[in-house]
Scaffold this motif. Structure first.
Motif, mmCIF file in Angstrom:
data_model
loop_
_atom_site.group_PDB
_atom_site.id
_atom_site.type_symbol
_atom_site.label_atom_id
_atom_site.label_comp_id
_atom_site.label_asym_id
_atom_site.label_seq_id
_atom_site.Cartn_x
_atom_site.Cartn_y
_atom_site.Cartn_z
ATOM 1 N N ASP A 105 0.839 -0.672 -0.099
ATOM 2 C CA ASP A 105 -0.330 0.309 0.230
ATOM 3 C C ASP A 105 0.551 1.051 -0.486
ATOM 4 O O ASP A 105 0.949 2.038 -0.603
ATOM 5 N N ARG A 106 2.159 0.992 0.762
ATOM 6 C CA ARG A 106 2.910 2.647 0.606
ATOM 7 C C ARG A 106 3.975 2.374 -0.020
ATOM 8 O O ARG A 106 3.060 3.919 -1.122
ATOM 9 N N ASP A 109 1.054 3.881 -2.329
ATOM 10 C CA ASP A 109 0.443 5.505 -2.515
ATOM 11 C C ASP A 109 2.142 6.697 -3.257
ATOM 12 O O ASP A 109 1.340 7.565 -3.710
ATOM 13 N N LYS A 112 2.078 6.649 -7.359
ATOM 14 C CA LYS A 112 1.089 7.662 -7.169
ATOM 15 C C LYS A 112 1.722 8.656 -7.533
ATOM 16 O O LYS A 112 1.687 9.950 -8.041
ATOM 17 N N LEU A 165 2.867 10.049 3.497
ATOM 18 C CA LEU A 165 1.689 8.984 4.131
ATOM 19 C C LEU A 165 1.415 10.203 4.943
ATOM 20 O O LEU A 165 -0.267 10.042 4.803
ATOM 21 N N LYS A 168 -1.492 12.733 2.996
ATOM 22 C CA LYS A 168 -2.330 11.732 2.582
ATOM 23 C C LYS A 168 -3.777 11.868 3.466
ATOM 24 O O LYS A 168 -4.184 12.124 2.957
ATOM 25 N N GLU A 176 -5.157 8.618 -5.634
ATOM 26 C CA GLU A 176 -5.288 7.371 -4.807
ATOM 27 C C GLU A 176 -5.008 6.601 -5.085
ATOM 28 O O GLU A 176 -4.510 6.546 -6.370
ATOM 29 N N PRO A 177 -4.360 5.492 -5.095
ATOM 30 C CA PRO A 177 -3.467 4.492 -5.866
ATOM 31 C C PRO A 177 -4.799 3.409 -6.263
ATOM 32 O O PRO A 177 -5.749 3.657 -6.118
#
Length: 193
Positions: A105-106, A109, A112, A165, A168, A176-177
């Protein structure tokens, strides 16, 4: 300011938020050191560099730094950071996550942000640039993980990622990814999604 807590090296990344652009302006690291020493280094340099600027600083970093350590007389890395910044009189808000995000996930993100032109790294951040170019995924028994076999790599990119992060959650843009692609692929320069 975003910390990654290790002994070799302990490091901190300096990021600026200008509009919705994240600009990594500097990086700090000390080999064979501790959290007290990196805090002193960062605070002293920030005070000199931005002596005549009005700053609003958010201090964050690796969530695993909340555990007390016997080598620090029972203080956690988070507590050490808070003590140093509180004494420094810098206008700092201390904000550490409860847990670190999953590596996949990191990476999604941050990639992106890079692809969207919302994360720019100064060319003086040599170690972060090396991390972004060289750090790869490694297949293991539990799936893909970031390869941490090189002791010199991942610390600065980890440090920067924790700071990125935080932005975000600020809701400053709608990046958003892409959740549709569940696989991993290279997008060049060693950056993986």
């Amino acid at each position: 300011l975003s910390f990654d807590f290790n002994v070799d090296p302990v490091c901190c990344t300096e990021l600026f938020l200008i509009g919705n652009i994240r600009y990594q302006s500097d990086e700090y690291h000390i080999h064979g050191s501790d959290t007290d020493e990196i805090c002193e280094l960062v605070i002293n340099r920030v005070k000199v560099k931005y002596k005549y600027h009005r700053l609003s600083i958010v201090v964050t970093g690796d969530a695993t730094g909340r555990s007390p350590k016997s080598s620090s007389r029972g203080r956690s890395d988070h507590r050490i950071v808070a003590e140093h910044f509180n004494r420094s009189k810098l206008p700092a808000t201390i904000s550490f996550e409860d847990t670190n995000p999953e590596q996949k996930d990191r990476a999604n993100d941050v990639n992106k942000l890079i692809e969207s032109g919302l994360y720019i790294i100064s060319d003086k951040c040599v170690e972060t640039i090396k991390d972004r170019e060289l750090v790869k995924w490694k297949r293991g028994a539990e799936g893909f993980k970031i390869d941490k076999s090189d002791p010199e790599r991942t610390h600065h990119s980890d440090s920067a990622d924790y700071g990125l992060l935080i932005t975000k959650r600020m809701g400053i843009d709608s990046v958003e990814p892409d959740d549709e692609g569940q696989g991993y692929q290279n997008v060049g320069s060693g950056i993986s999604v």
